[in-house]
Design an enzyme around this catalytic site. Structure first.
Site, short mmCIF file in Angstrom:
data_model
loop_
_atom_site.label_atom_id
_atom_site.label_comp_id
_atom_site.label_asym_id
_atom_site.label_seq_id
_atom_site.Cartn_x
_atom_site.Cartn_y
_atom_site.Cartn_z
N GLU A 166 -6.05 -0.97 -7.02
CA GLU A 166 -5.24 -0.15 -7.95
C GLU A 166 -5.54 -0.40 -9.42
OE1 GLU A 166 -1.13 -0.63 -6.85
OE2 GLU A 166 -1.47 -0.03 -4.78
N GLU A 278 -4.40 2.44 4.14
CA GLU A 278 -2.95 2.19 4.19
C GLU A 278 -2.18 3.46 4.59
OE1 GLU A 278 -1.48 0.33 0.62
OE2 GLU A 278 -3.27 -0.88 0.34
#
Ligand code: XIL
Length: 376
Positions: A166, A278
């Site tokens: 991220e 995910e």
């Protein structure tokens, strides 16, 4: 001693009535199947070069037998939901606790599964002592030491590492659309390259992944990630795949399918793989029926996988959990759409470990991928 005939018939009628009531309670779209004969996600996927996986905790694996059975049926790959986060493994400068991930690695080895390491470098789940070190001019040493400690401990035993997680957030207004993090402030954008090079030095056998989310919803973010990948590859950084976290939405946000298609194409064009790391589905509407909610969840996931699979075959298709029983999206602090902490139905098994429409759509889409002729 045999039961009188009238009593026996009465007992049969009662049992039949009870079964009928149970069937009424079960949402129509779930099915209790004798799992013995049904092909599993793991089997269908591995014949197509895909490892299906799930985020787990060591406690779920060791304490929850019905959950463990589903993991062993459908998964070839495990990733720690939180047991390898900095705040978990390095509570203090010399206070390490790897027991959780050690248990997951042991379980995987004993059952013929692979593991993902997640994450090495992230801005979140950082303990205060580490944030202070970063801010006090010791960021480079801390980054190097952490990667050597964690990736070194599991070298050759991890299939792939989320080396940096991220790092892109265009709304922060930083050059390159980078997220404004303590790492960036301390080391500049070079921290990303540094992390990948050290991870490769410590564990040359592992596939190294840059992991992020919302590239399928935010064109500016997708563009910035592609630019980062190109920059890293142009510098010869050992980057093998981009992880699309794939936290999808049912109603609140609309998938940018053309953008997702173009993103996958651009990444593959750089000689970098795309993996799904995910996958789950965030609900916003908890008022509709379970059947309607499950239908929406399956539909958005199906559209997502159709688009990705049309461009590439991800070697990893990892869900952020296997059962609603443990979904992080049922917790208000992780799902602003769910302030009441209602059960989020965004995973393949419901709370009672019954397969849902999402399980079937995963199977259908995996089966739409041509056989690869090799088992992985
Ligand atoms: C989340 C876990 O699901 C939580 O249980 C934990 O407390 C915090 O982290 N993107 C990521 C994951 O890369 O590491 C996050 O996992 C979810 C968002």
């Amino acid at each position: 001693m045999s039961m009188p005939r009238r009593e026996f018939l009465g007992a049969c009628m009662a049992a039949a009535a009870s079964l009928a009531r149970a069937a009424e309670r079960m949402p129509l779209n779930t099915k209790v199947v004798s799992l013995a004969e049904e092909e599993t996600l793991r089997q269908a996927a591995q014949r197509r070069g895909i490892k299906v996986g799930a985020a787990v905790s060591s406690e779920q694996l060791l304490r929850d037998d019905s959950f463990k059975a589903a993991v062993l049926r459908d998964c070839a790959l495990l990733v720690p939901e939180w047991e390898l986060k900095w705040a978990t493994v390095c509570k203090g400068p010399l206070q390490n606790d790897f027991s959780g991930f050690d248990a997951i690695v042991r379980f995987a080895r004993e059952n013929g599964l692979a593991v993902r390491g997640h994450p090495l470098v992230w801005h979140a789940a950082m303990p205060d002592w580490a944030l202070n070190e970063i801010r006090n001019g010791n960021a480079a040493r801390l980054l190097d030491e952490h990667i050597r400690l964690v990736a070194g401990r599991y070298a050759t035993r991890v299939f792939s590492w989320d080396v940096v997680n991220e790092a892109i957030k265009p709304e922060d207004g930083m050059p390159g659309g980078l997220r404004d993090t303590p790492w960036l402030r301390a080391l500049g954008d070079g921290y990303i390259e540094r992390a990948f090079r050290i991870a490769h030095e410590v564990d040359p056998t592992a596939r190294l992944v840059y992991n992020d989310y919302n590239m399928e919803y935010e064109p500016a973010k997708a563009k910035a990630i592609v630019a980062l990948v190109k920059k890293l590859k142009d510098k010869g950084v050992p980057l093998h795949a981009v992880g699309m976290q794939s936290h999808l939405w049912t109603t609140r946000r609309k998938l940018d399918l053309p953008g997702l298609r173009d993103f996958c194409r651009a990444i593959v064009r750089e000689g970098v793989e795309v993996v799904i790391t995910e996958l789950d589905v965030r609900e916003s509407d908890f008022d509709s029926s379970a059947e309607e909610r499950d239908r929406r969840i399956a539909s958005v996931t199906g559209a997502y996988l159709d688009t990705v699979f049309a461009e590439c075959v991800p070697r990893e298709l990892v869900l952020w959990g296997l059962s609603d029983r443990y979904s992080w999206l049922s917790k208000p602090k992780f799902n602003p759409e769910n302030p009441q902490g209602l059960l989020n139905r965004g995973l393949p098994y419901d709370r009672e470990m019954r397969q849902k429409a999402l399980w079937q759509v995963l199977m259908d889409k995996i089966r739409s991928v041509p056989l690869s002729g090799k088992q992985i």
